[in-house]
Design a protein around this motif. Structure first.
Motif, short mmCIF file in Angstrom:
data_model
loop_
_atom_site.label_atom_id
_atom_site.label_comp_id
_atom_site.label_asym_id
_atom_site.label_seq_id
_atom_site.Cartn_x
_atom_site.Cartn_y
_atom_site.Cartn_z
N ALA A 146 46.96 69.02 81.59
CA ALA A 146 47.62 68.87 80.28
C ALA A 146 46.89 67.89 79.37
O ALA A 146 47.48 67.38 78.40
N LEU A 147 45.62 67.63 79.62
CA LEU A 147 44.87 66.65 78.82
C LEU A 147 44.71 67.10 77.38
O LEU A 147 44.80 66.29 76.45
N HIS A 148 44.49 68.39 77.18
CA HIS A 148 44.27 68.88 75.82
C HIS A 148 45.58 68.85 75.01
O HIS A 148 45.57 68.57 73.81
N LEU A 149 46.68 69.12 75.69
CA LEU A 149 47.98 69.03 75.02
C LEU A 149 48.27 67.59 74.63
O LEU A 149 48.82 67.32 73.55
N ASP A 150 47.91 66.66 75.49
CA ASP A 150 48.07 65.24 75.18
C ASP A 150 47.23 64.87 73.96
O ASP A 150 47.68 64.12 73.09
N GLY A 151 46.02 65.41 73.90
CA GLY A 151 45.16 65.15 72.74
C GLY A 151 45.76 65.70 71.46
O GLY A 151 45.72 65.03 70.41
N LEU A 152 46.31 66.90 71.53
CA LEU A 152 46.96 67.48 70.35
C LEU A 152 48.10 66.61 69.86
O LEU A 152 48.23 66.34 68.65
N SER A 153 48.93 66.16 70.79
CA SER A 153 50.06 65.31 70.43
C SER A 153 49.59 64.00 69.80
O SER A 153 50.11 63.56 68.77
N ASP A 154 48.58 63.37 70.41
CA ASP A 154 48.10 62.08 69.91
C ASP A 154 47.47 62.22 68.52
O ASP A 154 47.65 61.35 67.66
N VAL A 155 46.72 63.29 68.30
CA VAL A 155 46.09 63.48 66.99
C VAL A 155 47.15 63.69 65.91
O VAL A 155 47.06 63.14 64.81
N ALA A 156 48.17 64.48 66.22
CA ALA A 156 49.24 64.70 65.25
C ALA A 156 49.94 63.39 64.89
O ALA A 156 50.22 63.11 63.72
N ASP A 157 50.21 62.57 65.90
CA ASP A 157 50.84 61.28 65.64
C ASP A 157 49.91 60.36 64.85
O ASP A 157 50.35 59.64 63.95
#
Length: 255
Positions: free
Chosen positions: A82-93
């Motif tokens: 789930a690393l890429h999903l974590d990246g998506l979430s962090d970038v949005a925030d």
């Protein structure tokens, strides 16, 4: 690039992009880092095959298309930690937290998911699942499995854009220093053109258009990250992969 460098690059790429256990690469030279980015679509072939297998088996068992799509995405998330999903979430925030560069980078590094991050995950995963469900409903098991697995592999070519020589690292340390500015622009363009040509085998019009749209979305994300953060981070790499996958699945649904 020597055979030894290719081997280390592939091991490094598999270790970073999947949960598969491979011998660790203890020394990452510039050549190995570049190779790891270039080989990203090949490194996730096991994940693409696994997603395709889930789609094929679920279709043969006549399972509900939407439930099957979410199951395939769950397998993909586990297989990539789930690393890429974590990246998506962090970038949005990070993009919505502040116009201050340092504040945005601090929010991204905190690791907690805010409202924007959660919304981004829901919307992008929802688009991926809906598109995959549509593909399962409108096509045979084998065709749907091939499209799903191929989209997983092709989406990792987002790294050819986020790690291109035009995108500097946002921080002086971390993932950016090692893997940014590794892929020459000409290689990025030729690589994505090759993907478009392969996508034409799926659909002569929608295939290349979907690939071009995915490349444009990732390029836009990268350019925006450079403007807002001063460069790209590992989170931007992950966000680019998830967005590319969403665009490819939506574009190829029912093709």
């Amino acid at each position: 690039m020597s055979v030894a460098v290719v081997g280390r690059s592939l091991r490094l790429s598999i270790g970073m992009l999947t949960a598969l256990r491979v011998p660790a690469v203890l020394k990452v030279s510039p050549a190995v880092a570049t190779g790891a980015m270039l080989l990203a679509p090949l490194a996730v072939l096991p994940l693409g095959a696994l997603v395709g297998l889930v789609v094929w088996a679920g279709g043969r068992l006549d399972l509900p298309a939407l439930a099957l799509a979410f199951a395939a995405l769950a397998v993909l998330a586990v297989g990539s930690r789930a690393l890429h999903l974590d990246g998506l979430s962090d970038v949005a925030d990070g993009l919505t937290s502040s116009y201050d560069r340092e504040r945005s980078l601090a929010v991204m590094k905190s690791g907690t998911a805010g409202p924007a991050g959660v919304a981004a995950l829901v919307l992008v995963l929802g688009a991926q699942a809906a598109a995959l469900a549509s593909s399962v409903s409108s096509g045979g098991e084998v065709r749907s499995a091939v499209v799903a697995g191929s989209a997983v592999c092709a989406s990792r070519a987002a790294l050819w854009i986020t790690a291109c020589t035009l995108a500097p690292p946002a921080r002086p340390d971390g993932l950016g220093v090692t893997f940014t500015r590794r892929v020459p622009v000409v290689v990025t363009v030729v690589g994505w053109a090759g993907l478009a040509a392969l996508a034409a085998l799926v659909d002569p019009v929608r295939g290349p258009v979907s690939v071009a749209a995915a490349a444009l979305v990732v390029a836009a994300l990268t350019a925006h990250a450079v403007r807002r953060f001063g460069g790209v981070t590992g989170d931007v790499f992950g966000a680019g992969i998830e967005l590319a996958l969403a665009v490819l699945l939506v574009g190829l649904a029912g093709a």
